[in-house]
Design a protein around this motif. Sequence first.
Motif, PDB file in Angstrom:
ATOM      1  N   LEU A 177       0.824  -1.211   0.000  1.00  0.00           N
ATOM      2  CA  LEU A 177       0.000   0.000   0.000  1.00  0.00           C
ATOM      3  C   LEU A 177       0.858   1.262   0.000  1.00  0.00           C
ATOM      4  CD1 LEU A 177      -2.873  -0.953   2.451  1.00  0.00           C
ATOM      5  CD2 LEU A 177      -3.035  -0.602  -0.011  1.00  0.00           C
ATOM      6  N   HIS A 178       1.983   1.217   0.699  1.00  0.00           N
ATOM      7  CA  HIS A 178       2.881   2.377   0.719  1.00  0.00           C
ATOM      8  C   HIS A 178       3.433   2.653  -0.683  1.00  0.00           C
ATOM      9  CE1 HIS A 178       5.821   5.228   2.163  1.00  0.00           C
ATOM     10  NE2 HIS A 178       6.779   4.530   1.592  1.00  0.00           N
ATOM     11  N   HIS A 179       3.868   1.611  -1.377  1.00  0.00           N
ATOM     12  CA  HIS A 179       4.384   1.789  -2.736  1.00  0.00           C
ATOM     13  C   HIS A 179       3.276   2.224  -3.700  1.00  0.00           C
ATOM     14  CE1 HIS A 179       8.412   0.525  -1.891  1.00  0.00           C
ATOM     15  NE2 HIS A 179       7.995  -0.610  -1.355  1.00  0.00           N
ATOM     16  N   ALA A 180       2.088   1.667  -3.538  1.00  0.00           N
ATOM     17  CA  ALA A 180       0.969   2.068  -4.401  1.00  0.00           C
ATOM     18  C   ALA A 180       0.618   3.533  -4.184  1.00  0.00           C
ATOM     19  CB  ALA A 180      -0.250   1.189  -4.127  1.00  0.00           C
ATOM     20  N   GLY A 181       0.662   3.980  -2.944  1.00  0.00           N
ATOM     21  CA  GLY A 181       0.380   5.394  -2.654  1.00  0.00           C
ATOM     22  C   GLY A 181       1.380   6.314  -3.314  1.00  0.00           C
ATOM     23  N   LYS A 182       2.670   5.931  -3.280  1.00  0.00           N
ATOM     24  CA  LYS A 182       3.684   6.758  -3.935  1.00  0.00           C
ATOM     25  C   LYS A 182       3.481   6.782  -5.449  1.00  0.00           C
ATOM     26  CE  LYS A 182       7.825   5.594  -2.735  1.00  0.00           C
ATOM     27  NZ  LYS A 182       9.094   5.125  -2.147  1.00  0.00           N
ATOM     28  N   ASP A 183       3.150   5.628  -6.037  1.00  0.00           N
ATOM     29  CA  ASP A 183       2.938   5.570  -7.487  1.00  0.00           C
ATOM     30  C   ASP A 183       1.717   6.388  -7.910  1.00  0.00           C
ATOM     31  OD1 ASP A 183       5.154   3.958  -7.658  1.00  0.00           O
ATOM     32  OD2 ASP A 183       4.025   2.081  -7.844  1.00  0.00           O
ATOM     33  N   ILE A 184       0.643   6.291  -7.154  1.00  0.00           N
ATOM     34  CA  ILE A 184      -0.562   7.060  -7.496  1.00  0.00           C
ATOM     35  C   ILE A 184      -0.298   8.545  -7.332  1.00  0.00           C
ATOM     36  CG2 ILE A 184      -2.921   7.544  -6.747  1.00  0.00           C
ATOM     37  CD1 ILE A 184      -3.269   4.570  -6.318  1.00  0.00           C
ATOM     38  N   LYS A 185       0.471   8.908  -6.332  1.00  0.00           N
ATOM     39  CA  LYS A 185       0.824  10.314  -6.141  1.00  0.00           C
ATOM     40  C   LYS A 185       1.598  10.832  -7.351  1.00  0.00           C
ATOM     41  CE  LYS A 185       3.447  13.217  -2.958  1.00  0.00           C
ATOM     42  NZ  LYS A 185       4.239  13.231  -1.732  1.00  0.00           N
ATOM     43  N   THR A 186       2.500  10.030  -7.894  1.00  0.00           N
ATOM     44  CA  THR A 186       3.257  10.413  -9.085  1.00  0.00           C
ATOM     45  C   THR A 186       2.335  10.554 -10.298  1.00  0.00           C
ATOM     46  OG1 THR A 186       5.188   9.250  -8.223  1.00  0.00           O
ATOM     47  CG2 THR A 186       5.184   9.750 -10.577  1.00  0.00           C
ATOM     48  N   ILE A 187       1.406   9.621 -10.453  1.00  0.00           N
ATOM     49  CA  ILE A 187       0.478   9.679 -11.587  1.00  0.00           C
ATOM     50  C   ILE A 187      -0.404  10.922 -11.501  1.00  0.00           C
ATOM     51  CG2 ILE A 187      -1.542   8.549 -12.612  1.00  0.00           C
ATOM     52  CD1 ILE A 187      -0.228   5.865 -11.911  1.00  0.00           C
ATOM     53  N   VAL A 188      -0.895  11.226 -10.310  1.00  0.00           N
ATOM     54  CA  VAL A 188      -1.734  12.425 -10.129  1.00  0.00           C
ATOM     55  C   VAL A 188      -0.918  13.677 -10.443  1.00  0.00           C
ATOM     56  CG1 VAL A 188      -2.941  13.818  -8.398  1.00  0.00           C
ATOM     57  CG2 VAL A 188      -3.364  11.377  -8.533  1.00  0.00           C
ATOM     58  N   ALA A 189       0.336  13.693 -10.018  1.00  0.00           N
ATOM     59  CA  ALA A 189       1.194  14.850 -10.314  1.00  0.00           C
ATOM     60  C   ALA A 189       1.377  15.008 -11.820  1.00  0.00           C
ATOM     61  CB  ALA A 189       2.545  14.700  -9.626  1.00  0.00           C
ATOM     62  N   GLN A 190       1.604  13.922 -12.519  1.00  0.00           N
ATOM     63  CA  GLN A 190       1.764  13.995 -13.973  1.00  0.00           C
ATOM     64  C   GLN A 190       0.474  14.460 -14.643  1.00  0.00           C
ATOM     65  OE1 GLN A 190       3.034  10.009 -14.872  1.00  0.00           O
ATOM     66  NE2 GLN A 190       5.172  10.423 -14.349  1.00  0.00           N
ATOM     67  N   HIS A 191      -0.665  13.988 -14.161  1.00  0.00           N
ATOM     68  CA  HIS A 191      -1.943  14.423 -14.729  1.00  0.00           C
ATOM     69  C   HIS A 191      -2.182  15.908 -14.460  1.00  0.00           C
ATOM     70  CE1 HIS A 191      -3.025  10.683 -16.327  1.00  0.00           C
ATOM     71  NE2 HIS A 191      -4.050  10.339 -15.560  1.00  0.00           N
ATOM     72  N   LEU A 192      -1.801  16.374 -13.294  1.00  0.00           N
ATOM     73  CA  LEU A 192      -1.990  17.792 -12.996  1.00  0.00           C
ATOM     74  C   LEU A 192      -1.090  18.656 -13.878  1.00  0.00           C
ATOM     75  CD1 LEU A 192      -2.356  17.804  -9.113  1.00  0.00           C
ATOM     76  CD2 LEU A 192      -4.100  18.356 -10.811  1.00  0.00           C
ATOM     77  N   VAL A 193       0.115  18.190 -14.153  1.00  0.00           N
ATOM     78  CA  VAL A 193       1.008  18.927 -15.052  1.00  0.00           C
ATOM     79  C   VAL A 193       0.403  18.965 -16.454  1.00  0.00           C
ATOM     80  CG1 VAL A 193       3.257  18.828 -16.197  1.00  0.00           C
ATOM     81  CG2 VAL A 193       3.104  18.517 -13.733  1.00  0.00           C
ATOM     82  N   ARG A 194      -0.111  17.831 -16.921  1.00  0.00           N
ATOM     83  CA  ARG A 194      -0.715  17.786 -18.262  1.00  0.00           C
ATOM     84  C   ARG A 194      -1.969  18.650 -18.302  1.00  0.00           C
ATOM     85  NH1 ARG A 194      -0.035  18.411 -23.117  1.00  0.00           N
ATOM     86  NH2 ARG A 194      -1.585  17.450 -24.443  1.00  0.00           N
ATOM     87  N   LYS A 195      -2.759  18.638 -17.240  1.00  0.00           N
ATOM     88  CA  LYS A 195      -3.966  19.461 -17.190  1.00  0.00           C
ATOM     89  C   LYS A 195      -3.593  20.940 -17.229  1.00  0.00           C
ATOM     90  CE  LYS A 195      -8.208  20.034 -14.571  1.00  0.00           C
ATOM     91  NZ  LYS A 195      -8.979  20.206 -15.746  1.00  0.00           N
ATOM     92  N   ALA A 196      -2.529  21.320 -16.540  1.00  0.00           N
ATOM     93  CA  ALA A 196      -2.076  22.719 -16.567  1.00  0.00           C
ATOM     94  C   ALA A 196      -1.616  23.105 -17.969  1.00  0.00           C
ATOM     95  CB  ALA A 196      -0.946  22.924 -15.565  1.00  0.00           C
ATOM     96  N   ALA A 197      -0.945  22.180 -18.655  1.00  0.00           N
ATOM     97  CA  ALA A 197      -0.511  22.459 -20.025  1.00  0.00           C
ATOM     98  C   ALA A 197      -1.714  22.628 -20.950  1.00  0.00           C
ATOM     99  CB  ALA A 197       0.389  21.340 -20.527  1.00  0.00           C
TER     100      ALA A 197
END
Length: 184
Positions: free
Chosen positions: A132-152
């Motif tokens: 669960l700890h690793h999944a949380g870190k991976d999902i956090k990275t995916i959300v960050a990438q989506h937010l960057v793409r959404k900002a673009a």
Amino acid sequence: MSLTTLKDDLLAEFRDERIMISEQLELLDPLATSLRQPAARRLLSSGTLFITEFSCYVISLGGLSVTALLHRIYPFSILNKMFYTPDVRNKVGAPNLTMLIAAVYALLIIGVVFIFIIGRMAREIRLKNNILHHAGKDIKTIVAQHLVRKAAIDTIEQRHYMGQSGVSPITETKITNPAVITVG
């Protein structure tokens, strides 16, 4: 069948990507938030679970050795003496004494098995917490990438006026806490 221009295809793809990213953010952001709990709020830390697991295994091994040497340990050695003393065995009854000895051994073995099962459960909880700890870190990275793409995408939309491109703006944008997510 009408042929579309490259511009129309790119605008349609742009619109679909914007909608997809918004939908994925709606799904992933609550999950990322729930998996990012601080370590102090977890039920048990990994160290505590490891100590519990190790001590349960040691207690199980100790219980097995006590079971093997039960006839030599003081309170239980009396049962052995009673069984091999004909006078006491006749008073109590041989079947009753045999059942008493068997019940004591059975209770001890059941206790050892339960302690071993608790150790295995602590191990499973510890391993699942790591996942669960690793999944949380991976999902956090995916959300960050989506937010960057959404900002673009939002930047492109603002640069090119909505009326000229034919792309309709999204009416509701939901970003819970962009300051938490770091990009880099």
